[in-house]
Design an enzyme around this catalytic site. Structure first.
Site, PDB file in Angstrom:
ATOM      1  N   ARG A  83       0.825  -1.219   0.000  1.00 32.54           N
ATOM      2  CA  ARG A  83       0.000   0.000   0.000  1.00 32.54           C
ATOM      3  C   ARG A  83       0.856   1.264   0.000  1.00 32.54           C
ATOM      4  NH1 ARG A  83      -5.609  -0.222   1.942  1.00 32.54           N
ATOM      5  NH2 ARG A  83      -6.224  -2.376   1.836  1.00 32.54           N
ATOM      6  N   TYR A 135     -14.894 -11.196   1.099  1.00 33.54           N
ATOM      7  CA  TYR A 135     -15.579  -9.923   0.793  1.00 33.54           C
ATOM      8  C   TYR A 135     -16.883 -10.174   0.049  1.00 33.54           C
ATOM      9  CZ  TYR A 135     -11.735  -7.041   2.424  1.00 33.54           C
ATOM     10  OH  TYR A 135     -10.803  -6.436   3.220  1.00 33.54           O
ATOM     11  N   ARG A 194      -3.014   7.128   1.448  1.00 31.44           N
ATOM     12  CA  ARG A 194      -3.416   8.348   2.163  1.00 31.44           C
ATOM     13  C   ARG A 194      -2.354   8.963   3.046  1.00 31.44           C
ATOM     14  NH1 ARG A 194      -8.687   5.517   4.282  1.00 31.44           N
ATOM     15  NH2 ARG A 194      -7.117   3.891   4.155  1.00 31.44           N
TER      16      ARG A 194
HETATM   17  O1  CP3 Z   1       0.088  -1.182  -2.546  1.00 32.96           O
HETATM   18  C1  CP3 Z   1      -0.290  -0.275  -3.301  1.00 32.96           C
HETATM   19  O2  CP3 Z   1       0.132   0.895  -3.229  1.00 32.96           O
HETATM   20  C2  CP3 Z   1      -1.223  -0.633  -4.433  1.00 32.96           C
HETATM   21  C3  CP3 Z   1      -2.590  -0.383  -4.164  1.00 32.96           C
HETATM   22  C4  CP3 Z   1      -3.450  -1.272  -3.279  1.00 32.96           C
HETATM   23  C5  CP3 Z   1      -4.671  -0.797  -2.744  1.00 32.96           C
HETATM   24  N1  CP3 Z   1      -5.306  -1.844  -2.170  1.00 32.96           N
HETATM   25  C6  CP3 Z   1      -5.179   0.574  -2.872  1.00 32.96           C
HETATM   26  C7  CP3 Z   1      -6.159   1.052  -1.882  1.00 32.96           C
HETATM   27  C8  CP3 Z   1      -3.330  -2.612  -2.915  1.00 32.96           C
HETATM   28  C9  CP3 Z   1      -2.190  -3.582  -3.153  1.00 32.96           C
HETATM   29  C10 CP3 Z   1      -4.533  -2.960  -2.230  1.00 32.96           C
HETATM   30  C11 CP3 Z   1      -4.821  -4.320  -1.747  1.00 32.96           C
HETATM   31  C12 CP3 Z   1      -5.992  -4.547  -0.906  1.00 32.96           C
HETATM   32  N2  CP3 Z   1      -7.222  -3.928  -0.946  1.00 32.96           N
HETATM   33  C13 CP3 Z   1      -6.073  -5.550   0.068  1.00 32.96           C
HETATM   34  C14 CP3 Z   1      -4.995  -6.543   0.352  1.00 32.96           C
HETATM   35  C15 CP3 Z   1      -3.908  -5.966   1.150  1.00 32.96           C
HETATM   36  C16 CP3 Z   1      -4.256  -5.750   2.570  1.00 32.96           C
HETATM   37  O3  CP3 Z   1      -4.046  -4.638   3.028  1.00 32.96           O
HETATM   38  O4  CP3 Z   1      -4.657  -6.733   3.206  1.00 32.96           O
HETATM   39  C17 CP3 Z   1      -7.342  -5.494   0.660  1.00 32.96           C
HETATM   40  C18 CP3 Z   1      -7.864  -6.363   1.785  1.00 32.96           C
HETATM   41  C19 CP3 Z   1      -8.052  -4.476  -0.005  1.00 32.96           C
HETATM   42  C20 CP3 Z   1      -9.476  -4.093   0.214  1.00 32.96           C
HETATM   43  C21 CP3 Z   1      -9.603  -2.689   0.612  1.00 32.96           C
HETATM   44  N3  CP3 Z   1      -9.355  -1.620  -0.228  1.00 32.96           N
HETATM   45  C22 CP3 Z   1      -9.995  -2.195   1.877  1.00 32.96           C
HETATM   46  C23 CP3 Z   1     -10.347  -3.042   3.078  1.00 32.96           C
HETATM   47  C24 CP3 Z   1     -10.003  -0.809   1.760  1.00 32.96           C
HETATM   48  C25 CP3 Z   1     -10.494   0.179   2.778  1.00 32.96           C
HETATM   49  C26 CP3 Z   1      -9.600   0.250   3.955  1.00 32.96           C
HETATM   50  C27 CP3 Z   1      -8.729   1.442   3.823  1.00 32.96           C
HETATM   51  O5  CP3 Z   1      -7.510   1.281   3.962  1.00 32.96           O
HETATM   52  O6  CP3 Z   1      -9.296   2.511   3.592  1.00 32.96           O
HETATM   53  C28 CP3 Z   1      -9.557  -0.466   0.452  1.00 32.96           C
HETATM   54  C29 CP3 Z   1      -9.378   0.888  -0.112  1.00 32.96           C
HETATM   55  C30 CP3 Z   1      -8.021   1.213  -0.652  1.00 32.96           C
HETATM   56  N4  CP3 Z   1      -7.337   0.444  -1.550  1.00 32.96           N
HETATM   57  C31 CP3 Z   1      -7.257   2.377  -0.384  1.00 32.96           C
HETATM   58  C32 CP3 Z   1      -6.085   2.282  -1.155  1.00 32.96           C
HETATM   59  C33 CP3 Z   1      -4.987   3.287  -1.256  1.00 32.96           C
HETATM   60  C34 CP3 Z   1      -7.693   3.528   0.504  1.00 32.96           C
HETATM   61  C35 CP3 Z   1      -8.809   4.197  -0.211  1.00 32.96           C
HETATM   62  C36 CP3 Z   1      -8.890   5.686  -0.051  1.00 32.96           C
HETATM   63  O7  CP3 Z   1      -8.150   6.393  -0.722  1.00 32.96           O
HETATM   64  O8  CP3 Z   1      -9.751   6.118   0.705  1.00 32.96           O
END
Ligand code: CP3
Length: 369
Positions: free
Chosen positions: A50, A176, A54
């Site tokens: 990630r 999910y 943010r």
């Molecule tokens: O690593 C990177 O920079 C690439 C981008 C990436 C995102 N999500 C962008 C994102 C990757 C690799 C993911 C994977 C992801 N997404 C996972 C597996 C990794 C992990 O952390 O376990 C999971 C479970 C998700 C599902 C997901 N997406 C959730 C639960 C959430 C909300 C929680 C949160 O952190 O807000 C997201 C949203 C998300 N995906 C964000 C980002 C940068 C935040 C969204 C925002 O900008 O508000």
């Protein structure tokens, strides 16, 4: 990849044997690729799960104008966000900006990211008929925005660092799809497994096909390494993992590996089943901070590389304390070939950005051979 091509081989097998169609430029910084292959490196490569997100002001600014799904589906924006951490820090890999959930949307589920709440599936799977209705579309078309983002990012990177493509694993995606969002207990997911095992196996079969194909398509588009995120695998007992999940992750990983690029198999809370994670497959095994890296490596053996495993919250510690954590992890890796430094899970939104820069510099300096 040495198979002899005969008339019996399908077009896909022939393509796999010949390697991905897009000729990739060799990366100038190849220590991440070298570590994936357990070759010697000048210092330990580091990237952060990630890493675009943010905690960076550049990302938050773009998010004022666009939703996360708009960014993911607009290749120019996805490229911009992918490049933000690469331009800000001395990272050894880029990861394409996407999410694990859009493939569920492509399969027919209604996905929304709700501010402050996270992802929501408005029509979650509850009965066998819901599973039957799921489509398994070609990711090259249904997720073409990510393939295009990969192609454009490769042009933008111009060989600076390798690019990672990724997918959620069948189990994590299933959770999910069934729960309709995040869960602590996995009660709906496990209830479906135990009460409707046939529907479960049908669902996992569809997800394994989708995930394997999606990963392979990303390699064809130019991703040089692939990562399978089984973020919630640790919610299962080892026996349930083996019976209900392992065969499907294994199939998806085999298809991913047939593209010829290294594959990282990541999970959290997996210290009770590391051997099974390895059996499912992957050239690199990702581990979280709940396991000592040296113990993990002793159990996994020297024929895999390891990625991990700093607690993301250690980035909130003062620099000397952070440095103690990094020193410990590098000592546990013990200079074995094939260590990729990373967090044990995704970076948190509140992380101080100066500590990210300090971490990357520290890993490189403290591990310099
Ligand atoms: O690593 C990177 O920079 C690439 C981008 C990436 C995102 N999500 C962008 C994102 C990757 C690799 C993911 C994977 C992801 N997404 C996972 C597996 C990794 C992990 O952390 O376990 C999971 C479970 C998700 C599902 C997901 N997406 C959730 C639960 C959430 C909300 C929680 C949160 O952190 O807000 C997201 C949203 C998300 N995906 C964000 C980002 C940068 C935040 C969204 C925002 O900008 O508000």
């Amino acid at each position: 990849m040495g198979i002899t091509i005969t008339a019996e081989h399908s077009a896909a097998e022939v393509r796999a044997a010949q390697g991905p169609k897009i000729a990739r430029k060799a990366s100038m910084n190849d220590r991440f690729l070298r570590a994936c292959r357990r070759e010697t490196v000048d210092c330990t490569p580091v990237w952060l799960m990630r890493q675009a997100g943010r905690y960076m002001v550049e990302y938050r600014k773009l998010r004022e104008k666009y939703t996360i799904l708009e960014i993911i589906k607009t290749p120019e924006l996805a490229v911009e966000v992918t490049m933000q951490p690469i331009n800000a820090f001395d990272l050894d890999a880029a990861i394409i900006f996407a999410d694990i959930l859009p493939p569920l949307e492509a399969m027919g589920l209604s996905l929304e990211f709700i501010r402050g709440e996270g992802p929501v599936i408005h029509n979650p799977l509850r009965i066998a008929a819901d599973v039957d209705a799921l489509k398994v579309p070609d990711p090259r078309e249904s997720l073409s925005f990510t393939m295009e983002a990969i192609r454009q990012t490769q042009r933008e990177l111009d060989g600076r660092v390798p690019l990672i493509g990724f997918s959620g694993a069948p189990f994590t995606l299933a959770s999910y799809a069934i729960e309709g969002g995040a869960t602590r207990s996995f009660v709906l997911t496990k209830s479906l497994i135990y009460n409707q095992p046939e529907a479960w196996h049908d669902l996992m079969d569809k997800l394994a096909t989708m995930v394997g194909d999606y990963l392979k398509a990303q390699a064809e588009a130019g991703a040089q390494v692939l990562q399978l995120f089984d973020s919630w695998a640790g919610a299962l007992s080892p026996a349930d993992y083996r019976r209900y999940v392992l065969p499907y992750s294994q199939r998806a990983l085999q298809v991913a590996q047939s593209s010829g690029v290294p594959v990282i198999h990541f999970g959290t809370g997996t210290s009770g089943m590391l051997e099974l994670i390895k059996e499912a497959g992957g050239d690199v095994i990702g581990v979280d901070w709940r396991v000592n890296l040296a113990d993990a490596w002793d159990r996994l053996g020297e024929d895999v590389a390891i990625q991990g495993n700093l607690d993301p919250v250690a980035l909130f510690a003062p620099i000397p304390e952070l440095e103690r954590h990094v020193t410990n992890i590098l000592a546990q890796a013990g200079g074995r070939p094939g260590h990729i430094f990373n967090l044990g899970h995704g970076i948190l939104p509140q992380t101080p950005v100066e500590h990210v820069a300090a971490l990357v510099a520290m890993v490189h300096e403290l591990s310099r051979r």
